[in-house]
Write a protein that holds these residues in place. Structure first.
Motif, mmCIF file in Angstrom:
data_model
loop_
_atom_site.group_PDB
_atom_site.id
_atom_site.type_symbol
_atom_site.label_atom_id
_atom_site.label_comp_id
_atom_site.label_asym_id
_atom_site.label_seq_id
_atom_site.Cartn_x
_atom_site.Cartn_y
_atom_site.Cartn_z
ATOM 1 N N MET A 1 0.848 -1.190 0.000
ATOM 2 C CA MET A 1 0.000 0.000 0.000
ATOM 3 C C MET A 1 0.888 1.246 0.000
ATOM 4 N N HIS A 2 0.610 2.146 -0.929
ATOM 5 C CA HIS A 2 1.382 3.376 -1.049
ATOM 6 C C HIS A 2 0.922 4.405 -0.022
ATOM 7 N N LYS A 3 1.868 5.240 0.433
ATOM 8 C CA LYS A 3 1.530 6.351 1.322
ATOM 9 C C LYS A 3 0.656 7.331 0.562
ATOM 10 N N LYS A 4 -0.355 7.896 1.244
ATOM 11 C CA LYS A 4 -1.202 8.934 0.653
ATOM 12 C C LYS A 4 -0.530 10.273 0.902
ATOM 13 N N VAL A 5 -0.273 11.019 -0.175
ATOM 14 C CA VAL A 5 0.482 12.259 -0.072
ATOM 15 C C VAL A 5 -0.143 13.377 -0.900
ATOM 16 N N ASP A 6 0.285 14.583 -0.587
ATOM 17 C CA ASP A 6 -0.009 15.768 -1.385
ATOM 18 C C ASP A 6 1.295 16.162 -2.077
ATOM 19 N N ILE A 7 1.184 16.710 -3.276
ATOM 20 C CA ILE A 7 2.356 17.128 -4.037
ATOM 21 C C ILE A 7 2.276 18.638 -4.263
ATOM 22 N N LEU A 8 3.373 19.319 -3.948
ATOM 23 C CA LEU A 8 3.484 20.762 -4.155
ATOM 24 C C LEU A 8 4.565 21.024 -5.194
ATOM 25 N N LEU A 9 4.234 21.817 -6.215
ATOM 26 C CA LEU A 9 5.177 22.153 -7.279
ATOM 27 C C LEU A 9 5.436 23.652 -7.279
ATOM 28 N N ILE A 10 6.719 24.018 -7.222
ATOM 29 C CA ILE A 10 7.134 25.407 -7.411
ATOM 30 C C ILE A 10 7.999 25.425 -8.658
ATOM 31 N N ALA A 11 7.442 25.945 -9.746
ATOM 32 C CA ALA A 11 8.153 25.981 -11.034
ATOM 33 C C ALA A 11 8.188 27.409 -11.560
ATOM 34 N N LEU A 12 8.568 28.342 -10.703
ATOM 35 C CA LEU A 12 8.572 29.764 -11.056
ATOM 36 C C LEU A 12 9.903 30.221 -11.619
ATOM 37 N N SER A 13 10.954 29.533 -11.213
ATOM 38 C CA SER A 13 12.313 29.845 -11.641
ATOM 39 C C SER A 13 13.141 28.591 -11.378
ATOM 40 N N SER A 14 14.401 28.642 -11.740
ATOM 41 C CA SER A 14 15.263 27.488 -11.501
ATOM 42 C C SER A 14 15.867 27.599 -10.105
ATOM 43 N N PRO A 15 15.910 26.530 -9.356
ATOM 44 C CA PRO A 15 15.487 25.176 -9.699
ATOM 45 C C PRO A 15 13.991 24.960 -9.464
ATOM 46 N N ILE A 16 13.442 23.991 -10.187
ATOM 47 C CA ILE A 16 12.071 23.543 -9.947
ATOM 48 C C ILE A 16 12.106 22.750 -8.644
ATOM 49 N N GLN A 17 11.096 22.957 -7.804
ATOM 50 C CA GLN A 17 11.053 22.239 -6.535
ATOM 51 C C GLN A 17 9.723 21.509 -6.400
ATOM 52 N N ILE A 18 9.801 20.284 -5.941
ATOM 53 C CA ILE A 18 8.610 19.473 -5.709
ATOM 54 C C ILE A 18 8.674 18.976 -4.270
ATOM 55 N N GLY A 19 7.620 19.259 -3.520
ATOM 56 C CA GLY A 19 7.533 18.790 -2.144
ATOM 57 C C GLY A 19 6.508 17.677 -2.048
ATOM 58 N N ILE A 20 6.821 16.667 -1.264
ATOM 59 C CA ILE A 20 5.913 15.550 -1.033
ATOM 60 C C ILE A 20 5.512 15.623 0.442
ATOM 61 N N TYR A 21 4.203 15.715 0.679
ATOM 62 C CA TYR A 21 3.676 15.954 2.021
ATOM 63 C C TYR A 21 2.757 14.823 2.460
ATOM 64 N N GLU A 22 2.984 14.359 3.675
ATOM 65 C CA GLU A 22 2.103 13.378 4.296
ATOM 66 C C GLU A 22 1.535 14.041 5.546
ATOM 67 N N ASP A 23 0.195 14.084 5.646
ATOM 68 C CA ASP A 23 -0.465 14.764 6.763
ATOM 69 C C ASP A 23 0.077 16.175 6.943
ATOM 70 N N LYS A 24 0.211 16.898 5.826
ATOM 71 C CA LYS A 24 0.663 18.291 5.760
ATOM 72 C C LYS A 24 2.144 18.496 6.060
ATOM 73 N N GLN A 25 2.865 17.429 6.407
ATOM 74 C CA GLN A 25 4.286 17.522 6.760
ATOM 75 C C GLN A 25 5.151 17.156 5.550
ATOM 76 N N LEU A 26 6.173 17.965 5.294
ATOM 77 C CA LEU A 26 7.109 17.675 4.210
ATOM 78 C C LEU A 26 7.905 16.412 4.554
ATOM 79 N N ILE A 27 7.786 15.383 3.706
ATOM 80 C CA ILE A 27 8.509 14.135 3.974
ATOM 81 C C ILE A 27 9.599 13.874 2.945
ATOM 82 N N ASP A 28 9.538 14.560 1.800
ATOM 83 C CA ASP A 28 10.563 14.383 0.773
ATOM 84 C C ASP A 28 10.496 15.560 -0.179
ATOM 85 N N SER A 29 11.589 15.807 -0.870
ATOM 86 C CA SER A 29 11.597 16.884 -1.859
ATOM 87 C C SER A 29 12.477 16.490 -3.034
#
Length: 153
Positions: A1-29
């Motif tokens: 079973m995969h963790k349920k997460v939210d994904i946040l993308l910031i692609a406004l300038s370099s570098p592009i950043q992607i945050g992976i959130y579980e229960d609103k907490q950043l768990i990976d980027s």
């Protein structure tokens, strides 16, 4: 079973950043200096193989209009195809409300919830940071890019 997460993308300038959130907490980027159009599809494919994505969040501007367009079209398409809700907020949420370079000495500034351009003698660096905790109240279901910001030129 995969963790349920939210994904946040910031692609406004370099570098592009992607945050992976579980229960609103950043768990990976994930960070990339490549163009959005070159990295989003493969990166998100990897994310979908590891996680069960519940929601998408992204910065809808101001910033590079082309990068914002690519991010929006990509996330909106994924939102429709995979039936994942898409939410957006402005870039000032990710840089402590500092001015954001537009062109030359013109910067985007946010004053009393209104984004406009202002000429500044010293143009600050636009450093965007993934928040450690995702505040859902800062995001809206109105996810279209901020194209209506005053013209720069």
């Amino acid at each position: 079973m995969h963790k349920k997460v939210d994904i946040l993308l910031i692609a406004l300038s370099s570098p592009i950043q992607i945050g992976i959130y579980e229960d609103k907490q950043l768990i990976d980027s994930i960070s990339s200096s490549k163009k959005s159009s070159d990295v989003l599809a493969t990166t998100f494919n990897d994310i979908f193989n590891i996680y069960d994505v519940k929601r998408f969040f992204y910065a809808n501007g101001p910033g590079s209009f082309m990068a914002i367009k690519v991010a929006y079209i990509f996330l909106k398409s994924m939102s429709i195809l995979k039936k994942i809700p898409l939410f957006a907020t402005d870039a000032f949420y990710f840089n402590q409300n500092r001015p954001i370079k537009a062109i030359g000495k013109l910067c985007f500034v946010k004053i009393n919830s209104e984004i406009k351009t202002q000429k500044l003698e010293t143009v600050p660096e636009s450093n965007f940071v993934l928040p450690n905790v995702l505040d859902y109240n800062e995001f809206s279901t109105i996810s279209t890019p901020l194209y209506s910001i005053g013209a720069v030129g």
